[in-house]
Scaffold this motif. Structure first.
Motif, PDB file in Angstrom:
ATOM      1  N   UNK A   5       0.840  -1.204   0.000  1.00 24.18           N
ATOM      2  CA  UNK A   5       0.000   0.000   0.000  1.00 24.18           C
ATOM      3  C   UNK A   5       0.870   1.248   0.000  1.00 24.18           C
ATOM      4  N   UNK A   6       1.979   1.186   0.712  1.00 26.88           N
ATOM      5  CA  UNK A   6       2.925   2.306   0.765  1.00 26.88           C
ATOM      6  C   UNK A   6       4.214   1.887   0.063  1.00 26.88           C
ATOM      7  N   UNK A   7       4.088   1.604  -1.215  1.00 28.33           N
ATOM      8  CA  UNK A   7       5.211   1.124  -2.006  1.00 28.33           C
ATOM      9  C   UNK A   7       6.268   2.209  -2.201  1.00 28.33           C
ATOM     10  N   UNK A   8       7.399   1.806  -2.675  1.00 28.09           N
ATOM     11  CA  UNK A   8       8.482   2.746  -2.974  1.00 28.09           C
ATOM     12  C   UNK A   8       8.008   3.810  -3.961  1.00 28.09           C
ATOM     13  N   UNK A   9       7.197   3.416  -4.940  1.00 29.49           N
ATOM     14  CA  UNK A   9       6.706   4.376  -5.933  1.00 29.49           C
ATOM     15  C   UNK A   9       5.758   5.400  -5.302  1.00 29.49           C
ATOM     16  N   UNK A  10       4.909   4.948  -4.388  1.00 32.57           N
ATOM     17  CA  UNK A  10       4.014   5.864  -3.668  1.00 32.57           C
ATOM     18  C   UNK A  10       4.850   6.855  -2.866  1.00 32.57           C
ATOM     19  N   UNK A  11       5.843   6.347  -2.151  1.00 36.75           N
ATOM     20  CA  UNK A  11       6.679   7.214  -1.315  1.00 36.75           C
ATOM     21  C   UNK A  11       7.492   8.197  -2.147  1.00 36.75           C
ATOM     22  N   UNK A  12       7.940   7.768  -3.313  1.00 38.24           N
ATOM     23  CA  UNK A  12       8.663   8.700  -4.212  1.00 38.24           C
ATOM     24  C   UNK A  12       7.748   9.834  -4.667  1.00 38.24           C
ATOM     25  N   UNK A  13       6.533   9.483  -5.057  1.00 39.02           N
ATOM     26  CA  UNK A  13       5.576  10.506  -5.461  1.00 39.02           C
ATOM     27  C   UNK A  13       5.271  11.454  -4.304  1.00 39.02           C
ATOM     28  N   UNK A  14       5.088  10.889  -3.121  1.00 37.26           N
ATOM     29  CA  UNK A  14       4.751  11.700  -1.950  1.00 37.26           C
ATOM     30  C   UNK A  14       5.825  12.746  -1.658  1.00 37.26           C
ATOM     31  N   UNK A  15       7.040  12.438  -2.049  1.00 33.98           N
ATOM     32  CA  UNK A  15       8.154  13.361  -1.803  1.00 33.98           C
ATOM     33  C   UNK A  15       8.387  14.332  -2.952  1.00 33.98           C
ATOM     34  N   UNK A  16       7.526  14.295  -3.963  1.00 31.37           N
ATOM     35  CA  UNK A  16       7.781  15.131  -5.146  1.00 31.37           C
ATOM     36  C   UNK A  16       6.531  15.884  -5.607  1.00 31.37           C
ATOM     37  N   UNK A  17       5.827  16.496  -4.685  1.00 27.79           N
ATOM     38  CA  UNK A  17       4.592  17.211  -5.016  1.00 27.79           C
ATOM     39  C   UNK A  17       4.932  18.533  -5.710  1.00 27.79           C
ATOM     40  N   UNK A  55      -2.390  28.417 -13.623  1.00 28.76           N
ATOM     41  CA  UNK A  55      -1.520  28.315 -12.453  1.00 28.76           C
ATOM     42  C   UNK A  55      -2.228  27.520 -11.367  1.00 28.76           C
ATOM     43  N   UNK A  56      -1.434  26.840 -10.581  1.00 26.50           N
ATOM     44  CA  UNK A  56      -1.940  25.958  -9.528  1.00 26.50           C
ATOM     45  C   UNK A  56      -1.058  26.117  -8.303  1.00 26.50           C
ATOM     46  N   UNK A  57      -1.684  26.172  -7.149  1.00 27.93           N
ATOM     47  CA  UNK A  57      -0.948  26.153  -5.887  1.00 27.93           C
ATOM     48  C   UNK A  57      -1.576  25.114  -4.981  1.00 27.93           C
ATOM     49  N   UNK A  58      -0.748  24.349  -4.270  1.00 30.34           N
ATOM     50  CA  UNK A  58      -1.252  23.308  -3.387  1.00 30.34           C
ATOM     51  C   UNK A  58      -0.653  23.452  -1.985  1.00 30.34           C
ATOM     52  N   UNK A  59      -1.471  23.202  -0.999  1.00 29.87           N
ATOM     53  CA  UNK A  59      -1.011  23.033   0.374  1.00 29.87           C
ATOM     54  C   UNK A  59      -1.486  21.644   0.773  1.00 29.87           C
ATOM     55  N   UNK A  60      -0.572  20.770   1.119  1.00 26.41           N
ATOM     56  CA  UNK A  60      -0.907  19.368   1.347  1.00 26.41           C
ATOM     57  C   UNK A  60      -0.424  18.923   2.727  1.00 26.41           C
ATOM     58  N   UNK A  61      -1.372  18.528   3.562  1.00 27.42           N
ATOM     59  CA  UNK A  61      -1.070  17.922   4.856  1.00 27.42           C
ATOM     60  C   UNK A  61      -1.834  16.616   4.887  1.00 27.42           C
ATOM     61  N   UNK A  62      -1.200  15.587   4.358  1.00 30.75           N
ATOM     62  CA  UNK A  62      -1.887  14.317   4.155  1.00 30.75           C
ATOM     63  C   UNK A  62      -0.915  13.161   4.334  1.00 30.75           C
ATOM     64  N   UNK A  63      -1.484  11.975   4.407  1.00 28.79           N
ATOM     65  CA  UNK A  63      -0.684  10.756   4.449  1.00 28.79           C
ATOM     66  C   UNK A  63       0.042  10.584   3.114  1.00 28.79           C
ATOM     67  N   UNK A  64       0.881   9.573   3.042  1.00 29.07           N
ATOM     68  CA  UNK A  64       1.648   9.333   1.823  1.00 29.07           C
ATOM     69  C   UNK A  64       0.751   9.111   0.607  1.00 29.07           C
ATOM     70  N   UNK A  65      -0.402   8.475   0.801  1.00 32.45           N
ATOM     71  CA  UNK A  65      -1.311   8.256  -0.329  1.00 32.45           C
ATOM     72  C   UNK A  65      -1.893   9.575  -0.820  1.00 32.45           C
ATOM     73  N   UNK A  66      -2.309  10.440   0.081  1.00 29.07           N
ATOM     74  CA  UNK A  66      -2.815  11.750  -0.304  1.00 29.07           C
ATOM     75  C   UNK A  66      -1.739  12.603  -0.949  1.00 29.07           C
TER      76      UNK A  66
END
Length: 145
Positions: A5-17, A55-66
């Motif tokens: 569920x929290x694969x390496x690919x998920x974690x990589x994405x989570x670190x690159x918003x 243009x897009x701006x995001x503020x994200x306070x979520x788990x790795x999936x979010x």
């Protein structure tokens, strides 16, 4: 909960918003929260003259999936219309719910295949798409008025 569920690919994405910033003068801003897990995403948008995201701006306070979902949404949202964002949101929701076999045409969403078995995680995954679709629709409606 399996580590898949929290694969390496998920974690990589989570670190690159992408687009982790607030917009100085957005056309609309929407904040969404997933009550089950407490994840929160705020999306601000500015539209171009033909109603597409400029243009897009995001503020994200979520788990790795979010966070991973915010990364995928943000990577491909600029240039899209409110209708396209809402369509992607609807397809992702149907995919997670199991009423659709594929996640649709939005790039990368198949990464959430393992999350389909965990309905409590669906809200966090949907947050970025819900916020972006609602913000784009509000901005388009405001521009039309």
């Amino acid at each position: 909960m399996p580590s898949a569920l929290y694969s390496r690919d998920i974690l990589r994405l989570a670190a690159s918003i992408p687009h982790l910033a607030t917009l100085e003068r957005p056309d609309a801003r929407v904040e969404k929260r997933a009550p089950l897990c407490g994840s929160r995403v705020a999306v601000a948008v500015a539209l171009d003259s033909v109603g597409r995201l400029a243009a897009l701006g995001q503020e994200v306070k979520a788990c790795a999936l979010g966070q991973a979902s915010a990364a995928l949404m943000g990577a491909h949202a600029v240039g899209r219309s409110a209708a396209e964002l809402d369509h992607a949101r609807a397809q992702l929701a149907a995919y997670l719910a199991g009423t659709r076999d594929d996640p649709g045409a939005w790039p990368g969403l198949a990464i959430f295949a393992n999350a389909r078995a965990y309905p409590a995680r669906h809200g966090a995954i949907l947050l970025p798409f819900e916020a972006a679709a609602e913000a784009a629709a509000a901005a388009a409606q405001s521009a039309a008025a």
